[in-house]
Structure formats: structure tokens, C-alpha cells
Design a protein around this motif. Structure first.
Motif, mmCIF file in Angstrom:
data_model
loop_
_atom_site.group_PDB
_atom_site.id
_atom_site.type_symbol
_atom_site.label_atom_id
_atom_site.label_comp_id
_atom_site.label_asym_id
_atom_site.label_seq_id
_atom_site.Cartn_x
_atom_site.Cartn_y
_atom_site.Cartn_z
ATOM 1 N N LYS A 68 0.837 -1.199 0.000
ATOM 2 C CA LYS A 68 0.000 0.000 0.000
ATOM 3 C C LYS A 68 0.876 1.255 0.000
ATOM 4 C CE LYS A 68 -3.947 -2.196 2.260
ATOM 5 N NZ LYS A 68 -4.804 -2.254 3.458
ATOM 6 N N ASP A 69 0.250 2.381 -0.375
ATOM 7 C CA ASP A 69 0.972 3.658 -0.428
ATOM 8 C C ASP A 69 1.683 3.955 0.889
ATOM 9 O OD1 ASP A 69 -0.119 3.890 -2.919
ATOM 10 O OD2 ASP A 69 -1.508 5.510 -2.416
ATOM 11 N N THR A 70 1.038 3.633 2.013
ATOM 12 C CA THR A 70 1.625 3.923 3.316
ATOM 13 C C THR A 70 2.981 3.249 3.469
ATOM 14 O OG1 THR A 70 -0.549 4.180 4.358
ATOM 15 C CG2 THR A 70 1.303 3.714 5.821
ATOM 16 N N VAL A 71 3.055 1.957 3.155
ATOM 17 C CA VAL A 71 4.322 1.226 3.289
ATOM 18 C C VAL A 71 5.358 1.760 2.305
ATOM 19 C CG1 VAL A 71 5.446 -1.021 3.121
ATOM 20 C CG2 VAL A 71 3.184 -0.840 4.149
ATOM 21 N N ARG A 72 4.951 1.986 1.071
ATOM 22 C CA ARG A 72 5.900 2.500 0.073
ATOM 23 C C ARG A 72 6.470 3.840 0.513
ATOM 24 N NH1 ARG A 72 2.233 0.414 -3.953
ATOM 25 N NH2 ARG A 72 1.324 2.463 -4.187
ATOM 26 N N ASN A 73 5.603 4.726 0.997
ATOM 27 C CA ASN A 73 6.080 6.037 1.448
ATOM 28 C C ASN A 73 7.052 5.908 2.615
ATOM 29 O OD1 ASN A 73 4.466 7.262 -0.457
ATOM 30 N ND2 ASN A 73 2.887 7.929 0.986
ATOM 31 N N ILE A 74 6.712 5.056 3.578
ATOM 32 C CA ILE A 74 7.575 4.883 4.751
ATOM 33 C C ILE A 74 8.936 4.347 4.333
ATOM 34 C CG2 ILE A 74 7.904 3.532 6.862
ATOM 35 C CD1 ILE A 74 4.832 3.730 7.265
ATOM 36 N N GLU A 75 8.961 3.362 3.435
ATOM 37 C CA GLU A 75 10.239 2.799 2.997
ATOM 38 C C GLU A 75 11.075 3.818 2.222
ATOM 39 O OE1 GLU A 75 9.494 -1.969 2.642
ATOM 40 O OE2 GLU A 75 8.817 -0.737 0.953
ATOM 41 N N LEU A 76 10.417 4.685 1.461
ATOM 42 C CA LEU A 76 11.141 5.653 0.640
ATOM 43 C C LEU A 76 11.601 6.877 1.426
ATOM 44 C CD1 LEU A 76 8.952 5.440 -2.573
ATOM 45 C CD2 LEU A 76 11.337 4.705 -2.352
ATOM 46 N N THR A 77 10.822 7.287 2.429
ATOM 47 C CA THR A 77 11.175 8.508 3.175
ATOM 48 C C THR A 77 11.778 8.228 4.545
ATOM 49 O OG1 THR A 77 8.991 8.730 4.220
ATOM 50 C CG2 THR A 77 9.292 9.769 2.047
ATOM 51 N N GLY A 78 11.509 7.034 5.099
ATOM 52 C CA GLY A 78 12.095 6.669 6.382
ATOM 53 C C GLY A 78 11.363 7.186 7.595
ATOM 54 N N ASP A 79 10.115 7.640 7.419
ATOM 55 C CA ASP A 79 9.384 8.114 8.596
ATOM 56 C C ASP A 79 7.880 8.066 8.386
ATOM 57 O OD1 ASP A 79 8.370 10.710 7.527
ATOM 58 O OD2 ASP A 79 10.442 11.367 7.613
ATOM 59 N N PHE A 80 7.149 8.330 9.471
ATOM 60 C CA PHE A 80 5.685 8.383 9.450
ATOM 61 C C PHE A 80 5.226 9.016 10.755
ATOM 62 C CE2 PHE A 80 6.996 4.329 11.181
ATOM 63 C CZ PHE A 80 6.148 4.066 12.237
ATOM 64 N N VAL A 81 3.929 9.327 10.826
ATOM 65 C CA VAL A 81 3.326 9.866 12.051
ATOM 66 C C VAL A 81 2.101 9.020 12.383
ATOM 67 C CG1 VAL A 81 2.222 11.853 13.168
ATOM 68 C CG2 VAL A 81 4.129 12.219 11.563
ATOM 69 N N VAL A 82 1.983 8.639 13.657
ATOM 70 C CA VAL A 82 0.785 7.954 14.129
ATOM 71 C C VAL A 82 -0.074 8.958 14.879
ATOM 72 C CG1 VAL A 82 -0.155 6.152 15.623
ATOM 73 C CG2 VAL A 82 1.896 5.700 14.270
ATOM 74 N N ASN A 83 -1.321 9.106 14.467
ATOM 75 C CA ASN A 83 -2.277 10.040 15.056
ATOM 76 C C ASN A 83 -3.393 9.252 15.737
ATOM 77 O OD1 ASN A 83 -1.207 12.591 13.517
ATOM 78 N ND2 ASN A 83 -1.514 11.034 11.951
ATOM 79 N N VAL A 84 -3.842 9.722 16.889
ATOM 80 C CA VAL A 84 -4.904 9.035 17.629
ATOM 81 C C VAL A 84 -6.265 9.366 17.015
ATOM 82 C CG1 VAL A 84 -6.106 8.926 19.861
ATOM 83 C CG2 VAL A 84 -3.603 8.899 19.776
ATOM 84 N N VAL A 85 -7.118 8.352 16.889
ATOM 85 C CA VAL A 85 -8.472 8.542 16.378
ATOM 86 C C VAL A 85 -9.440 8.658 17.551
ATOM 87 C CG1 VAL A 85 -10.325 7.618 14.950
ATOM 88 C CG2 VAL A 85 -7.938 7.164 14.346
ATOM 89 N N THR A 86 -10.175 9.755 17.615
ATOM 90 C CA THR A 86 -11.177 9.983 18.649
ATOM 91 C C THR A 86 -12.580 9.816 18.071
ATOM 92 O OG1 THR A 86 -11.287 12.343 18.155
ATOM 93 C CG2 THR A 86 -9.656 11.638 19.812
ATOM 94 N N GLU A 87 -13.568 9.858 18.963
ATOM 95 C CA GLU A 87 -14.960 9.759 18.496
ATOM 96 C C GLU A 87 -15.274 10.830 17.458
ATOM 97 O OE1 GLU A 87 -18.004 9.340 21.470
ATOM 98 O OE2 GLU A 87 -16.638 8.289 22.828
#
Length: 200
Positions: A68-87
Motif C-alpha cells: 500500500k501507499d503507506t508502506v511504500r512512502n515509509i520505505e522511501l522517506t524513512g518516517d511516518f506519524v501515528v495520530n490518535v483517532v477519537t470519536e
């Protein structure tokens, strides 16, 4: 009922695991492609791996055998952000879960606001009460023919909105995160109970 994993399809195994391992937290992961396109997607195969260094793990299934795009982006750029999901974010989080073509910015699709991060290239989600800037540690591939990428990241910076941070702790009751169950079902933390460990 006794079921042997070897006799079950990938879909049947997914349904059994996702219906048994629950409730699950949701990692609302924001990334950026090398050419600057933002991506935002929720994943509920997600957990804490270590406290110091602070490390998280997210399992991201492939789609039609492709990362998926998420994995490809992480492998190419070396980072990501995890955001909390609220109601409050539930409906817009669900919009980002659609199967969009490559190059679509889910922030725009869900009318959400990207914020520049401090220590990574990937954007943060302004509407989320907690953002965790992560640097990629490694990606592990699972499945006889790889079906999932397990992304391990080190949290290098936390962003917590002041109203949810009290005496060194997150006020999760006030934050109201949601969890993933099976199928189309989610849960709130509106029915809680406390229980002390023996000896405490």
C-alpha cells in the motif's frame, strides 16, 4: 468448533483473528511520498513494542499482492506519524479507508488538516489530540508469499494537546479514543472499570 489454520483461506483467517483479538487501537498513519503527496490511512493491527526507546509496530496488509501507499512512502522517506483517532474523527477516518488511486491526498478527501512535523517529513494531523512522529526502524515481511508488512518505528517526538495531558499522563477518558472490533464494528471507552493488580 475446531478449525485448523492450514484448511482456512486468508479471508477466513482474517475474520477469525480480527474477531478474536479485540478491541484493537487504531493507528491513523500519515506519510508523504518522495514527490510531496500526503497520505493518511487507518490500521488496526497495531501495538506498542518497547517503552525506551519508544517503539510502535503496525501490520499493513498488501492489496492484490502490492504494498500500500503507506508502506511504500515509509520505505522511501524513512518516517511516518501515528495520530490518535477519537470519536469526533470517526467518520472522517472512515473516509480515508477507501481504496483510492495512487497519488490521492486523503487529507483533502476527508477535509482534514495536515501540519508540518518537527523531526520527520511526514505531516501530522491537526485534528488529532496526540501525534507521534516516528522514524522507521525496520520493515518485516510476513506470509509464505508476503501478505503483510510489519512496520516498526521509533517515536522521536510526541505532540499532545494541553487539555488531554494531566500530571504526566494522557487523560484518555477526556480524549475518547475509539477501538476497532470485527467487520464494520467499532467501540467507545464509555463503559470502564478499574481493577488493582495483586500486591499493589
Amino acid at each position: 468448533m475446531i478449525l485448523d489454520s492450514e484448511n482456512l483461506s486468508l479471508y477466513d483467517l482474517y475474520r477469525l483473528l480480527s474477531g478474536t483479538v479485540l478491541p484493537r487501537p487504531i493507528a491513523f498513519v500519515s506519510t508523504v511520498s518522495p514527490d510531496g503527496v500526503f497520505n493518511l490511512a487507518p490500521f488496526s493491527f497495531y501495538t506498542i513494542l518497547c517503552s525506551k526507546p519508544a517503539m510502535l509496530g503496525i501490520s499493513i496488509a498488501r492489496r492484490d499482492g502490492q504494498k500500500k501507499d503507506t508502506v511504500r512512502n515509509i520505505e522511501l522517506t524513512g518516517d511516518f506519524v501515528v495520530n490518535v483517532v477519537t470519536e469526533e474523527l470517526t467518520e472522517r477516518m472512515n473516509i480515508t479507508a477507501a481504496d483510492y488511486p495512487l497519488g490521492i491526498d486523503e487529507f483533502q478527501e476527508a477535509k482534514l488538516t495536515p501540519l508540518e512535523s518537527d523531526m520527520v517529513k511526514s505531516p501530522r494531523l491537526a485534528e488529532s489530540p496526540v501525534n507521534m512522529e516516528c522514524r522507521l526502524d525496520r520493515v518485516l515481511e510476513f506470509g509464505r508469499v508476503p501478505t503483510s508488512s510489519f512496520v516498526i518505528g521509533e517515536v522521536v517526538r510526541f505532540h499532545i494537546k494541553d487539555e488531554f495531558y494531566q500530571n504526566g499522563r494522557i487523560d484518555f477518558k477526556k480524549m475518547r479514543p475509539i477501538g476497532r472490533l470485527a467487520g464494520d464494528s467499532y467501540c467507545r471507552i464509555s463503559d470502564l472499570f478499574d481493577m488493582k493488580r495483586p500486591g499493589e
